[in-house]
Design an enzyme around this catalytic site. Structure first.
Site, short mmCIF file in Angstrom:
data_model
loop_
_atom_site.label_atom_id
_atom_site.label_comp_id
_atom_site.label_asym_id
_atom_site.label_seq_id
_atom_site.Cartn_x
_atom_site.Cartn_y
_atom_site.Cartn_z
CG ASP A 34 98.97 25.28 19.87
OD1 ASP A 34 99.13 26.36 20.05
OD2 ASP A 34 97.96 24.80 19.26
CD GLU A 243 95.95 28.67 25.74
OE1 GLU A 243 95.07 28.06 25.75
OE2 GLU A 243 96.21 29.60 24.79
O1 FUB Z 1 95.45 25.35 19.40
C1 FUB Z 1 94.65 25.17 20.19
C2 FUB Z 1 94.83 25.77 21.42
O2 FUB Z 1 94.92 27.18 21.41
C3 FUB Z 1 96.06 25.31 22.40
O3 FUB Z 1 95.81 24.15 22.69
C4 FUB Z 1 96.42 26.42 23.10
O4 FUB Z 1 97.56 26.52 23.57
C5 FUB Z 1 96.25 27.79 22.15
O5 FUB Z 1 97.16 27.91 21.43
#
Ligand code: FUB
Length: 343
Positions: A34, A243
């Site tokens: 991320d 997301e």
């Molecule tokens: O890293 C945990 C979660 O997985 C993140 O918040 C999302 O964007 C995905 O990458």
């Protein structure tokens, strides 16, 4: 010349799909994901998740992502060595948080660096917190309470040319955005609303207060629409928001970029206002090795760069490594699609 190791060649190691990786991990000493990249004082700082080993099995809510702290990465020039900073913030230093220090972001204003992060509160509900420091590598001191009115995860803070900052956030499945569709938290382990013919859950956007520690207004939908102006539907998994919000501006165009999650693309949509609506344009990163990728895009030293992650080093979904590659635009302002593998 030394012989190549078995399974490797001049083009580097082969992925499980038999192809070579387009780029190599920026860091091998810890697992990172991320990556939110920012240029501060000409140097590049990456604010990643710090992945940790766990025996928690993979599930649809991302329970295997058991991260508890953040460490910042720094590069002085593209392709140069990467410095891994010490722990910049640990969940134990956040009075309101309990676990799940997921994807963070950062900002700078008037001599202060701001680290934005999602975490579960003591009730297991995602909130978004802010911590401040005088150094881009940290350490950061957390505010005693999360941002008022914040919920869900994956904060991304964009500062426009006039100095106004906006936070984009949200994520479905484990990100809990679906739990807030009535405006209040509805308990239950759901992944999405399962309303395929209805508008998809949209990312949220809110202007930040002058001190960068609160929302200056209630969050609203950052709408993603198709070319005919209709909202992208919940069942349109190859295009709908999942997301990993990231906003950048090029010329007068605002690029809202995001992950499609279960279809594993990074996608983009463009608009003429930081609030949207954003018209869907396409995918700019094809699926990587591993379930997730989550990215950032910045201009640095005259080029545009994509930061993303895959699971090259571990081949496990929850132990990822960040990478970077150059990003190119088409004449009409589109983003050229990147294949994370080469032959
Ligand atoms: O890293 C945990 C979660 O997985 C993140 O918040 C999302 O964007 C995905 O990458």
């Amino acid at each position: 010349a030394a012989p190549a190791k078995a399974g490797a060649s001049a083009a580097g190691p082969r992925a499980p799909n038999g192809r070579h990786y387009l780029s190599q991990p920026l860091v091998r000493s810890i697992y990172t994901a991320d990556p939110s990249a920012h240029v501060f004082g000409g140097k590049l700082y990456i604010y990643p998740s710090h992945d940790v080993p766990t025996n928690i099995p993979d599930d649809d809510l991302g329970s295997e992502y058991a991260m508890h702290d953040y460490r910042v990465l720094r590069m002085d020039r593209p392709g140069g060595p990467v410095t891994v900073g010490p722990v910049a913030l640990d969940v134990k230093q956040v009075p309101w948080a309990s676990e799940k220090m997921w994807a963070p972001d950062a900002a700078y204003k008037n001599g202060t660096y701001y680290l934005y992060f999602p975490a579960w509160d003591k009730q297991g509900i995602f909130r978004i917190g802010v911590a401040t420091g005088r150094n881009p590598m940290g350490p950061f001191k957390a505010e005693p309470q999360p941002i008022k009115g914040s919920f869900s995860m994956d904060p991304a803070v964009f500062t426009d040319r006039d100095g106004t900052s906006y936070m984009y956030f949200g994520g479905i499945w484990g990100g809990q955005l679906e739990n807030w569709h009535t405006g209040k938290y509805v308990k239950g382990s759901i992944t999405d609303l399962k309303q395929d013919d209805q508008p998809a859950l949209m990312p949220k956007v809110a202007k930040m207060s002058a001190d960068m520690k609160q929302f200056a207004e209630p969050p609203r939908d950052a709408r993603i629409i198709d070319a005919s102006g209709k909202p992208i539907l919940g069942g349109d998994h190859a295009r709908r928001f999942f997301e990993a919000s990231w906003m950048f501006r090029k010329g007068d165009t605002y690029y809202f970029t995001y992950s499609t999650g279960d279809t594993h693309f990074l996608a983009y949509a463009t608009g003429t206002s930081p609030y949207g609506p954003f018209t869907y344009r396409g995918h700019f990163l094809l699926p990587v090795q591993g379930w997730t990728t989550h990215h950032s895009i910045v201009e640095w030293q005259g080029k545009w760069w994509l930061f993303y992650a895959d699971s090259q080093l571990s081949n496990k979904n929850h132990l990822r490594n960040v990478k970077m590659t150059e990003l190119h635009f088409t004449a009409d302002g589109g983003i050229q699609t990147i294949d994370p593998f080469k032959d």
